[in-house]
Each structure stands twice: as C-alpha cells, then as structure tokens.
Enzyme design. Structure first.
Site, PDB file in Angstrom:
ATOM      1  CB  VAL A 199      18.614 -10.339  55.551  1.00 37.06           C
ATOM      2  CG1 VAL A 199      19.520 -11.107  54.592  1.00 37.06           C
ATOM      3  CG2 VAL A 199      17.402  -9.796  54.813  1.00 37.06           C
ATOM      4  CG  ASP A 211      23.867  -6.828  65.607  1.00 42.92           C
ATOM      5  OD1 ASP A 211      23.169  -6.983  64.593  1.00 42.92           O
ATOM      6  OD2 ASP A 211      23.753  -5.828  66.353  1.00 42.92           O
ATOM      7  CB  THR A 234      18.473  -5.247  48.701  1.00 39.27           C
ATOM      8  OG1 THR A 234      17.750  -6.441  49.035  1.00 39.27           O
ATOM      9  CG2 THR A 234      18.001  -4.757  47.340  1.00 39.27           C
ATOM     10  CD  GLU A 282      16.592 -10.417  51.192  1.00 40.82           C
ATOM     11  OE1 GLU A 282      15.691 -11.284  51.235  1.00 40.82           O
ATOM     12  OE2 GLU A 282      16.361  -9.198  51.231  1.00 40.82           O
ATOM     13  NE  ARG A 306       7.644 -16.011  49.936  1.00 40.30           N
ATOM     14  CZ  ARG A 306       6.933 -17.069  49.561  1.00 40.30           C
ATOM     15  NH1 ARG A 306       5.726 -16.892  49.042  1.00 40.30           N
ATOM     16  NH2 ARG A 306       7.407 -18.285  49.717  1.00 40.30           N
ATOM     17  CG  LEU A 332      -3.229 -11.941  41.293  1.00 39.62           C
ATOM     18  CD1 LEU A 332      -3.905 -13.087  40.543  1.00 39.62           C
ATOM     19  CD2 LEU A 332      -3.189 -10.694  40.411  1.00 39.62           C
ATOM     20  CB  CYS A 352      11.534  -5.662  50.267  1.00 37.51           C
ATOM     21  SG  CYS A 352      12.616  -6.659  51.309  1.00 37.51           S
ATOM     22  NE  ARG A 409      11.808  -3.041  58.537  1.00 34.63           N
ATOM     23  CZ  ARG A 409      12.775  -3.915  58.267  1.00 34.63           C
ATOM     24  NH1 ARG A 409      13.979  -3.485  57.962  1.00 34.63           N
ATOM     25  NH2 ARG A 409      12.526  -5.215  58.312  1.00 34.63           N
TER      26      ARG A 409
END
Length: 436
Positions: free
Chosen positions: A21, A40, A131, A156, A159, A255, A265, A333
């Site tokens: 992100v 960082d 998040t 955010e 994807r 779908l 996420c 993950r």
C-alpha cells in the site's frame, strides 16, 4: 460527494511504510505532481528503491517509482522524523496484521505516531491509509495530543495486480474527518483523479473498508456453496454465474468458484469486522458463515484431490500449478493454494509446484513443497495435476505434453481455469469445481 476535478497546488507528502500500500500510495501521489518522501526501516529495501528497483510484483509500479526519482519528486529515507518535519500530509501505510483475538494489531501504527507526534508541522494532517478498526482516528488523535493536527481516515481499496489502476482510477475516494477543512485538504491531494469523493466521519470511513471486503468475501463464499450444490445435482456453476453476472444488481465480479479466498485483506478484514461487532454485542451471522464456508471450501479442495487419487495421497506425487493466492501477484499470505498444499503434505503427498511469480525461497511456502522453474518439470511423474491458482499461463500449456509427462491423466482444476474441452481433447480425466 463530488468529483475531484480542480487542480490543487503540489504538496509535500510523507508516506510511512513502503509495503504494497505504501509504495503504491507514494508513487501514485508523486505521479499527481506532489513531492513525496517514503520512509521504511529496511535498509536493503531502501537501497533498492533508490536505484529504482521494486520488489513488489505490480504492473506499472516500477515505472512510476523510476519516473518519480528521475523527476526529483520521490525520495526515500529511514528517518520518519525527517520525513514528516515539512510534510503537508503524513500517510500511515503500516501493517495492521490480525492479532490473536481476531482484531487488528495496531502496534506498528502506534509506535510510529509516538515517534513523529512532536515533529509534525503546525496544522498538519495525519492520514491513516492502513486498514484500521473503528475508533482508530480518535485514539490516534489522543495519542498525538495536539489540537492543531487533524487525524483523517482515507482507506485504500487496492487490488493486488491492479493497484496502480485502482489508485489513479478508483471507484471512489473515501475521506473521513471530524472537520470539513481537514477533509477538503486531503481530497485536494487527489486533484486530477476522476472519481467521486465521499466525505464522512472517521468512524464511518474506518468501517467502510471492512464492510466492502466482508461483502466480497460473502459473495465468494456464496458462489462456492453454489458450486458444491451444482456438483450434487448435475448443474454447471459456470452457466449459473454467467447468468448472475448479467444481472446489474449482482454484476459479474467475485463470481468465480475456487479453493477459497485468501490474500492480505479478506481473511484479516472479515476477522476484524467480527471482532469489532462482538466487542459491542452485535452478531454478524452472514460474515461468520462466509468465513466457515471458506474453511470448508479448502477442505473440499483437498478431498477432491484425494478422491481423484483413489482415496489416499500418502507417498503420491502431485504436480501443483500455482501457489499465490491469486493470479497477478506473488503474495502467499493466507493463500488457499498454500493451505491446500499444506494439508496434502500433512497427508503424506510428495509435492512439486510451479508458480510463474515465485522463486521458491519466499516466506510462507510449506517446507514440504519443492518449487521448480517450469510447469512441465512440476507435472513429471505426477499421479494428478492440481491447478490451484488461475494464472493465464496455465491455459496456454501444451496439455498433451503435460499428460504425457504425468504418471496418469488426472487433472484437478480447483479454479476452472483451463477450458475443460481442451483438457478432454488432450485425454485428461477432469475434476473441476461446480460441475456435475
């Protein structure tokens, strides 16, 4: 709600965290004309980024980073204090992993806020991009302890595999702030992005991300339940989802059945939403059911492979195609493919895998899985070929050669990724998902 159309003056922005992100946020804000400093603690990563080398597999991100460096508007530092001192806005893009109780672990966020709170400029903006659970903006405002610094929630909706596109051409920009002036200042940072801005309070903005991901997780689990029903009654889930997708109230995203949902996420966000609801005495049975369906779907994928191999996999060689949680990323993950591989390994299977995004030394790979560098090597001598990630590369394989190399012509396609007619023409015995 209004579109971001008016061009605002370029700003100085600090982005704390250069993960998925953070780096996307920094590079994209830089592309909008702002001066961005990314911070960082990882020295090696910073050295790579200063050279324009990007570890993250994300289309367009490396190009934006290199363009920002060349333009002199994108820099990198280890010092969060120096990054924030003259910043008009500070974006927190730090990990908020799932804690033992299912909630979000905010330790990294709190630690950084303690470091920088005394160095933020007067009338500064502290923006949570990570998040975070409801109430975080209020708690951070208390932690900062300065009335002149506004804490704003700006979640955010990126994807993996489409993060740059999602940042620069989003469905919406959500800004949650206690004061209109702070919300306006954050919204102006996105000037030039053609998207509606939804202004709301911080608590609502914080819940929005969890609500969106939990809805998508529920939609996926519903489709996987339908797939199981189709297998029992002889229907084809692909035809059903095609029909559903034509209904504008449903639309055709999320779908596709598979071995379950995963990634960075959906698992942690559904858990966090359930944790938040439980803390205030609210039950969310639909979300709980979606999580349980997901666990069951992973077990069903394992059972499908075991059944295709005659009822046991101990000592059986299996060729696995794909380990990432979805195509277009190297992210392992909470990957359902890794979960399925891990259970097959526990049942004694010999596993050889290929994934076009993996080298074989990534954190999160089961030790029992041997990762090779081409798909034909992975399937050689396999009792069954198991497709676990929907990489388009797998549709282009020479499936006649695949089956010649395998010990038997069994293909378990847990994603329905490969055209079943192609597989059958090659002589495969196909086990798909949601097909009677």
């Amino acid at each position: 709600m209004e579109p971001t159309t008016q061009r605002s003056p370029n700003r100085r922005i600090a982005v704390i965290g250069t993960g998925y992100v953070g780096l996307t946020t920094g590079a994209c804000l830089c592309s909008l004309g702002h001066h961005v400093t990314c911070c960082d603690a990882d020295r090696d990563k910073l050295a790579e980024l200063r050279r324009g080398e990007v570890r993250i597999r994300e289309p367009g991100l490396g190009e934006l980073v290199r363009a920002g460096i060349s333009a002199g508007r994108l820099g990198f530092t280890r010092s969060s204090v120096s990054a924030v001192r003259d910043a008009d806005a500070v974006f927190l893009c730090l990990p908020t992993p799932m804690a033992a109780d299912g909630g979000a672990d905010l330790a990294a966020v709190a630690e950084v806020v303690r470091e920088v709170r005394g160095h933020l400029p007067a009338n500064g903006l502290l923006v949570t991009k990570s998040t975070v659970p409801v109430g975080t903006a209020a708690r951070l405002a208390e932690l900062v302890g300065r009335g002149d610094v506004a804490v704003v929630s700006n979640p955010e909706f990126l994807r993996e595999g489409r993060a740059v596109q999602d940042f620069l051409a989003p469905d919406r920009i959500v800004v949650g702030a206690a004061a209109d002036a702070a919300a306006q200042r954050v919204a102006e940072l996105y000037a030039g992005v053609d998207a509606p801005v939804v202004r709301t309070d911080p608590a609502t903005a914080e819940v929005v991300k969890y609500a969106a991901n939990s809805f998508l997780a529920t939609k996926l689990s519903y489709v996987n339940d339908l797939a199981e029903l189709c297998e029992r009654v002889g229907a084809d889930v692909t035809g059903i989802t095609t029909c559903l997708g034509h209904d504008h109230r449903i639309a055709n995203s999320f779908l596709r059945p598979g071995p379950g949902w995963g990634g960075s996420c959906l698992p942690k966000d559904t858990a966090a939403l359930l944790h938040t609801a439980e803390a205030v005495g609210v039950d969310l049975p639909l979300v709980r059911a979606a999580v349980e369906t997901n666990r069951r779907q992973q077990r069903r994928a394992v059972d499908k492979v075991v059944a295709a191999c005659g009822g046991r996999v101990a000592g059986v060689r299996l060729g696995l195609l794909g380990l990432a949680f979805k195509a277009g990323t190297d992210d392992l993950r909470d990957s359902p493919a890794v979960a399925v591989a891990g259970e097959l390994a526990r049942q004694g299977a010999e596993l050889v895998a290929f994934d076009p995004a993996l080298r074989g030394d990534e954190r999160g790979l089961p030790a029992e899985v041997a990762v090779v560098d081409n798909p034909y090597q992975a399937v050689k001598g396999a009792r069954a070929v198991v497709v676990l990630t929907e990489w388009p590369e797998f549709t282009d394989l020479d499936w006649s050669q695949v089956l010649d190399l395998a010990e038997s012509p069994v293909v378990v396609d847990t994603r329905n990724a490969v055209d079943v007619a192609v597989l059958r023409r090659a002589g495969a015995v196909v086990h798909g998902v949601g097909r009677g």
